[in-house]
Motif scaffolding. Structure first.
Motif, PDB file in Angstrom:
ATOM      1  N   ARG A  14       0.838  -1.180   0.000  1.00 35.34           N
ATOM      2  CA  ARG A  14       0.000   0.000   0.000  1.00 35.34           C
ATOM      3  C   ARG A  14       0.882   1.242   0.000  1.00 35.34           C
ATOM      4  NH1 ARG A  14      -3.734   1.878   3.488  1.00 35.34           N
ATOM      5  NH2 ARG A  14      -2.966   3.849   2.665  1.00 35.34           N
ATOM      6  N   ALA A  15       0.320   2.350  -0.471  1.00 29.00           N
ATOM      7  CA  ALA A  15       1.048   3.614  -0.430  1.00 29.00           C
ATOM      8  C   ALA A  15       1.062   4.144   1.003  1.00 29.00           C
ATOM      9  CB  ALA A  15       0.388   4.617  -1.364  1.00 29.00           C
ATOM     10  N   PHE A  16       2.123   4.881   1.341  1.00 28.29           N
ATOM     11  CA  PHE A  16       2.224   5.507   2.657  1.00 28.29           C
ATOM     12  C   PHE A  16       3.062   6.770   2.512  1.00 28.29           C
ATOM     13  CE2 PHE A  16       5.327   2.146   2.145  1.00 28.29           C
ATOM     14  CZ  PHE A  16       6.536   2.780   2.418  1.00 28.29           C
ATOM     15  N   ALA A  17       2.898   7.674   3.431  1.00 28.89           N
ATOM     16  CA  ALA A  17       3.566   8.972   3.348  1.00 28.89           C
ATOM     17  C   ALA A  17       4.906   8.943   4.077  1.00 28.89           C
ATOM     18  CB  ALA A  17       2.670  10.055   3.937  1.00 28.89           C
ATOM     19  N   VAL A  18       5.903   9.585   3.469  1.00 33.51           N
ATOM     20  CA  VAL A  18       7.202   9.800   4.097  1.00 33.51           C
ATOM     21  C   VAL A  18       7.499  11.290   3.980  1.00 33.51           C
ATOM     22  CG1 VAL A  18       9.674   9.312   4.015  1.00 33.51           C
ATOM     23  CG2 VAL A  18       8.031   7.487   3.511  1.00 33.51           C
ATOM     24  N   THR A  19       7.735  11.953   5.099  1.00 34.67           N
ATOM     25  CA  THR A  19       7.951  13.404   5.084  1.00 34.67           C
ATOM     26  C   THR A  19       9.358  13.747   5.559  1.00 34.67           C
ATOM     27  OG1 THR A  19       7.092  13.679   7.338  1.00 34.67           O
ATOM     28  CG2 THR A  19       5.509  13.811   5.534  1.00 34.67           C
ATOM     29  N   SER A  20       9.828  14.915   5.148  1.00 39.81           N
ATOM     30  CA  SER A  20      11.161  15.378   5.572  1.00 39.81           C
ATOM     31  C   SER A  20      11.180  16.892   5.625  1.00 39.81           C
ATOM     32  CB  SER A  20      12.236  14.866   4.606  1.00 39.81           C
ATOM     33  OG  SER A  20      12.026  15.378   3.299  1.00 39.81           O
ATOM     34  N   GLU A  21      12.113  17.414   6.416  1.00 40.08           N
ATOM     35  CA  GLU A  21      12.356  18.845   6.493  1.00 40.08           C
ATOM     36  C   GLU A  21      13.449  19.225   5.506  1.00 40.08           C
ATOM     37  OE1 GLU A  21      10.759  21.055   8.384  1.00 40.08           O
ATOM     38  OE2 GLU A  21       9.463  19.510   9.272  1.00 40.08           O
ATOM     39  N   SER A  22      13.534  20.496   5.209  1.00 39.63           N
ATOM     40  CA  SER A  22      14.613  20.982   4.357  1.00 39.63           C
ATOM     41  C   SER A  22      15.956  20.667   5.004  1.00 39.63           C
ATOM     42  CB  SER A  22      14.487  22.496   4.158  1.00 39.63           C
ATOM     43  OG  SER A  22      15.672  23.028   3.595  1.00 39.63           O
ATOM     44  N   ARG A  23      16.893  20.241   4.184  1.00 43.11           N
ATOM     45  CA  ARG A  23      18.228  19.892   4.695  1.00 43.11           C
ATOM     46  C   ARG A  23      18.872  21.066   5.430  1.00 43.11           C
ATOM     47  NH1 ARG A  23      23.007  17.126   0.986  1.00 43.11           N
ATOM     48  NH2 ARG A  23      24.606  17.025   2.607  1.00 43.11           N
ATOM     49  N   ALA A  24      18.548  22.285   4.996  1.00 42.68           N
ATOM     50  CA  ALA A  24      19.174  23.471   5.580  1.00 42.68           C
ATOM     51  C   ALA A  24      18.616  23.820   6.952  1.00 42.68           C
ATOM     52  CB  ALA A  24      19.003  24.658   4.641  1.00 42.68           C
ATOM     53  N   SER A  25      17.464  23.249   7.323  1.00 31.64           N
ATOM     54  CA  SER A  25      16.846  23.634   8.591  1.00 31.64           C
ATOM     55  C   SER A  25      16.344  22.439   9.402  1.00 31.64           C
ATOM     56  CB  SER A  25      15.672  24.585   8.323  1.00 31.64           C
ATOM     57  OG  SER A  25      14.715  23.979   7.470  1.00 31.64           O
ATOM     58  N   ASP A  26      16.831  21.248   9.090  1.00 33.19           N
ATOM     59  CA  ASP A  26      16.365  20.041   9.770  1.00 33.19           C
ATOM     60  C   ASP A  26      17.122  19.842  11.077  1.00 33.19           C
ATOM     61  OD1 ASP A  26      15.383  17.623  10.544  1.00 33.19           O
ATOM     62  OD2 ASP A  26      15.971  16.507   8.747  1.00 33.19           O
ATOM     63  N   ILE A  27      16.668  20.525  12.131  1.00 32.16           N
ATOM     64  CA  ILE A  27      17.342  20.404  13.430  1.00 32.16           C
ATOM     65  C   ILE A  27      16.847  19.190  14.206  1.00 32.16           C
ATOM     66  CG2 ILE A  27      17.760  22.885  13.553  1.00 32.16           C
ATOM     67  CD1 ILE A  27      15.529  23.006  15.693  1.00 32.16           C
ATOM     68  N   MET A  28      15.897  18.451  13.638  1.00 32.66           N
ATOM     69  CA  MET A  28      15.382  17.260  14.303  1.00 32.66           C
ATOM     70  C   MET A  28      16.226  16.028  13.985  1.00 32.66           C
ATOM     71  SD  MET A  28      12.751  16.542  16.299  1.00 32.66           S
ATOM     72  CE  MET A  28      11.489  17.732  15.824  1.00 32.66           C
ATOM     73  N   LEU A  29      16.576  15.829  12.699  1.00 32.07           N
ATOM     74  CA  LEU A  29      17.287  14.618  12.289  1.00 32.07           C
ATOM     75  C   LEU A  29      18.670  14.897  11.698  1.00 32.07           C
ATOM     76  CD1 LEU A  29      14.338  12.575  10.703  1.00 32.07           C
ATOM     77  CD2 LEU A  29      15.317  12.356  12.997  1.00 32.07           C
ATOM     78  N   ARG A  30      18.910  16.149  11.276  1.00 31.25           N
ATOM     79  CA  ARG A  30      20.254  16.508  10.792  1.00 31.25           C
ATOM     80  C   ARG A  30      20.762  17.731  11.571  1.00 31.25           C
ATOM     81  NH1 ARG A  30      22.678  13.989   6.685  1.00 31.25           N
ATOM     82  NH2 ARG A  30      24.097  15.717   6.342  1.00 31.25           N
ATOM     83  N   PHE A  31      20.608  17.654  12.884  1.00 31.34           N
ATOM     84  CA  PHE A  31      21.033  18.766  13.735  1.00 31.34           C
ATOM     85  C   PHE A  31      22.521  19.053  13.594  1.00 31.34           C
ATOM     86  CE2 PHE A  31      19.956  14.888  16.153  1.00 31.34           C
ATOM     87  CZ  PHE A  31      21.233  14.404  16.444  1.00 31.34           C
ATOM     88  N   HIS A  32      23.304  18.020  13.280  1.00 33.36           N
ATOM     89  CA  HIS A  32      24.753  18.206  13.114  1.00 33.36           C
ATOM     90  C   HIS A  32      25.079  19.085  11.912  1.00 33.36           C
ATOM     91  CE1 HIS A  32      23.511  14.711  10.747  1.00 33.36           C
ATOM     92  NE2 HIS A  32      24.506  14.988   9.933  1.00 33.36           N
ATOM     93  N   ASP A  33      24.196  19.084  10.917  1.00 35.34           N
ATOM     94  CA  ASP A  33      24.409  19.873   9.711  1.00 35.34           C
ATOM     95  C   ASP A  33      24.023  21.332   9.914  1.00 35.34           C
ATOM     96  OD1 ASP A  33      25.629  19.110   7.417  1.00 35.34           O
ATOM     97  OD2 ASP A  33      23.805  18.659   6.290  1.00 35.34           O
ATOM     98  N   CYS A  34      23.197  21.592  10.901  1.00 35.99           N
ATOM     99  CA  CYS A  34      22.682  22.944  11.140  1.00 35.99           C
ATOM    100  C   CYS A  34      23.381  23.641  12.303  1.00 35.99           C
ATOM    101  CB  CYS A  34      21.181  22.891  11.411  1.00 35.99           C
ATOM    102  SG  CYS A  34      20.209  22.100  10.107  1.00 35.99           S
ATOM    103  N   CYS A  35      24.217  22.914  13.028  1.00 36.00           N
ATOM    104  CA  CYS A  35      24.854  23.458  14.237  1.00 36.00           C
ATOM    105  C   CYS A  35      26.239  24.005  13.882  1.00 36.00           C
ATOM    106  CB  CYS A  35      24.971  22.357  15.296  1.00 36.00           C
ATOM    107  SG  CYS A  35      25.628  22.936  16.879  1.00 36.00           S
ATOM    108  N   GLN A  36      26.333  25.325  13.785  1.00 35.27           N
ATOM    109  CA  GLN A  36      27.579  25.943  13.337  1.00 35.27           C
ATOM    110  C   GLN A  36      28.724  25.716  14.322  1.00 35.27           C
ATOM    111  OE1 GLN A  36      27.852  27.105  10.243  1.00 35.27           O
ATOM    112  NE2 GLN A  36      25.705  26.452  10.078  1.00 35.27           N
ATOM    113  N   ASN A  37      28.439  25.757  15.604  1.00 32.52           N
ATOM    114  CA  ASN A  37      29.491  25.518  16.593  1.00 32.52           C
ATOM    115  C   ASN A  37      30.047  24.103  16.485  1.00 32.52           C
ATOM    116  OD1 ASN A  37      29.579  28.042  17.660  1.00 32.52           O
ATOM    117  ND2 ASN A  37      28.451  27.566  19.525  1.00 32.52           N
ATOM    118  N   TYR A  38      29.155  23.136  16.261  1.00 32.51           N
ATOM    119  CA  TYR A  38      29.625  21.758  16.118  1.00 32.51           C
ATOM    120  C   TYR A  38      30.474  21.606  14.870  1.00 32.51           C
ATOM    121  CZ  TYR A  38      29.780  16.793  15.131  1.00 32.51           C
ATOM    122  OH  TYR A  38      30.224  15.529  14.825  1.00 32.51           O
TER     123      TYR A  38
END
Length: 495
Positions: free
Chosen positions: A192-216
């Motif tokens: 069956r079809a199902f939905a998969v959602t994502s945030e913009s790579r530039a602002s995904d502080i939920m799953l790619r917080f390492h990419d958005c954290c300038q200090n890190y």
């Protein structure tokens, strides 16, 4: 005296025999750090740990999943490294021929070796083995928790979130195909079809917080050269040993590239008799430890920023459980969320594991609460808890299952934590895998949730960089002057 020599010979014979058996039973595929395949890693567990017996009257009411993507191909950068290795190996062999030395001792596969991925210009994608890992994981989770997945699919009941990186989103799709297989009308598998959602790579502080954290990002960039310096003596020692053994003038860069090739061959191709066979088991142990050390310093407990930048994810997990409890007490089944399913990367799974205190002993957890530094993972042959092969293999995952239990004097709701599908001890909850929800929230989560992501990641980094430089010097000193006689206090340094 006449009886002592035979006794000594027998003793030495048994020692040699034991060492021989250990080498025969050595499987390099269990020592590949974060390149380890899931089917190899998931059943490597702590044999002494006895999971809790959950009361039959307790019912799972919600599940949080944080999973790394499945097995992927080498990235574009690593493909270039393998191409360079091919050229380098032919140069080394040519030198041997020009010096008119014997090629008899050199493994035959080195002659004319080409990268198995030669001709590939893109990399990092989820491969078929990774698809199968995620698909089968979805099936097993549904079978393990049928009460949670009996409802008709709706994206608000089973939200699936992923990053915008293709290997993570493809993993989410493969998992969903397994989880909902037989529940639809599409094809022979009744998908069956199902939905998969994502945030913009530039602002995904939920799953790619390492990419958005300038200090890190600044912190990691400043650390990597020092980590390379820490590992260089080890690589140099192995280079000298292999040069003597195989009659090739290996450099530290050669060793690094050959070890990477070994990991790719063993993990992706199931080949262990080529690059991996260049190294002895003891050398593999040391190379694995070097990988684990880098993982610890740059992504794990080596610095509190490494994991505290994951507070948005931890906060989301806690809030999802609180909502499940509120819904349980006021709404009808089928009208509220039953599982929140997330698919990301090692850089997501590792910090989250640290946030909930996994892979620590009790005393180390107390140090974390007091914001004190931890010891580095000890060098082999000493035992250590921190192994990248189990902490974050391909498809590695943490599940937090919320249970509703009959009212008693202590708590009605409990959280069970599973790592790679196995219950795991929580040092923050008296080393049990099951913890009263309020205790989990107050003792394990709250000390981290007092920190704010924006404040952690965007404040001035001068002090951070200064602290990093001092701590790296301390680490290098402990490397050059190892602690003796069990005195480990001098190794307590933080980046």
């Amino acid at each position: 005296m006449s009886f002592q020599k035979p006794s000594l010979l027998i003793f030495l014979f048994f020692i040699v025999k034991i060492n021989s058996n250990a080498e025969e039973n050595f499987d390099v595929r269990q020592h590949l750090c974060t390149v380890t395949r899931y089917h190899v890693a998931k059943d490597i567990s702590e044999n002494s740990f006895v999971p809790s017996n959950i009361n039959d009257q307790c019912t799972p009411i919600h599940l949080n999943l944080v999973a790394r993507h499945g097995t992927r191909a080498p990235t574009k950068k690593k493909l270039k490294q393998l191409e360079a290795l091919s050229t380098r190996l032919q140069f080394l062999l040519q030198n041997v021929e020009e010096e008119k030395k014997s090629l008899h001792n050199i493994p035959a596969w080195l002659s004319g070796w080409k990268s198995p991925w030669k001709g590939k210009h893109k990399g990092g994608e989820l491969i078929s083995e990774g698809e199968a890992e995620m698909y089968e994981l979805g099936i097993r989770i549904r079978e393990k928790f049928p009460e949670l997945f009996k409802e008709e699919y709706h994206p608000d009941i089973y939200p699936i979130k992923t990053t915008q990186i293709s290997r993570a989103s493809a993993s989410a799709v493969a998992f969903g195909m397994g989880l909902f297989s037989g529940r639809g009308n599409l094809g022979l598998g009744r998908h069956r079809a199902f939905a998969v959602t994502s945030e913009s790579r530039a602002s995904d502080i939920m799953l790619r917080f390492h990419d958005c954290c300038q200090n890190y990002k600044a912190f990691r960039k400043s650390q990597e050269p020092f980590v390379d310096k820490l590992n260089k003596p080890l690589l140099n020692e192995i280079a000298q040993e292999l040069a003597k053994r195989w009659s090739l003038n290996f450099t530290t860069q050669d060793i690094s590239s050959l070890w990477f090739l070994c990991k790719q061959e063993a993990s992706l191709l199931n080949t262990t008799d080529r690059a991996c066979a260049l190294f002895s088991p003891s050398q593999v142990d040391l190379l694995e430890w070097a990988d684990d050390l880098e993982l610890f310093i740059l992504k794990g407990y080596g610095n509190s920023l490494n994991y505290r930048m994951g507070v948005p994810l931890l906060e989301d997990v806690i809030q999802s459980m609180e909502k499940a409890i509120n819904a349980r007490e006021g709404l009808v089944p089928g009208s509220y969320e039953m599982a929140r399913l997330r698919f990301a990367h090692a850089e997501t799974l590792l910090p989250f594991s640290c946030l909930i205190g996994l892979f620590l002993d009790g005393s180390e957890f107390e140090l974390i609460l007091r914001e004190h530094p931890l010891q580095l993972p000890p060098k082999p042959p000493q035992k250590r808890i921190w192994h990248g092969s189990t902490v974050a293999p391909f498809a590695g995952n943490n599940m937090l299952v919320l249970y509703s239990c009959p009212d008693n004097n202590s708590s009605k709701y409990f959280v069970q934590v599973l790592h790679n599908e196995h219950p795991i001890r929580l040092p923050g909850c008296e080393n049990s895998d099951v913890c009263p929800f309020e205790v989990f929230k107050e003792r394990i989560a709250a000390p981290h949730l007092k920190h704010d992501y924006t404040a952690l990641c965007n404040m001035e980094s001068d002090q951070t960089e200064q602290t990093a430089s001092v701590s790296i010097l301390s680490r290098m000193l402990s490397w050059l002057f190892p602690v003796r006689n069990g005195d480990r206090r001098a190794q307590k340094v933080e980046l």
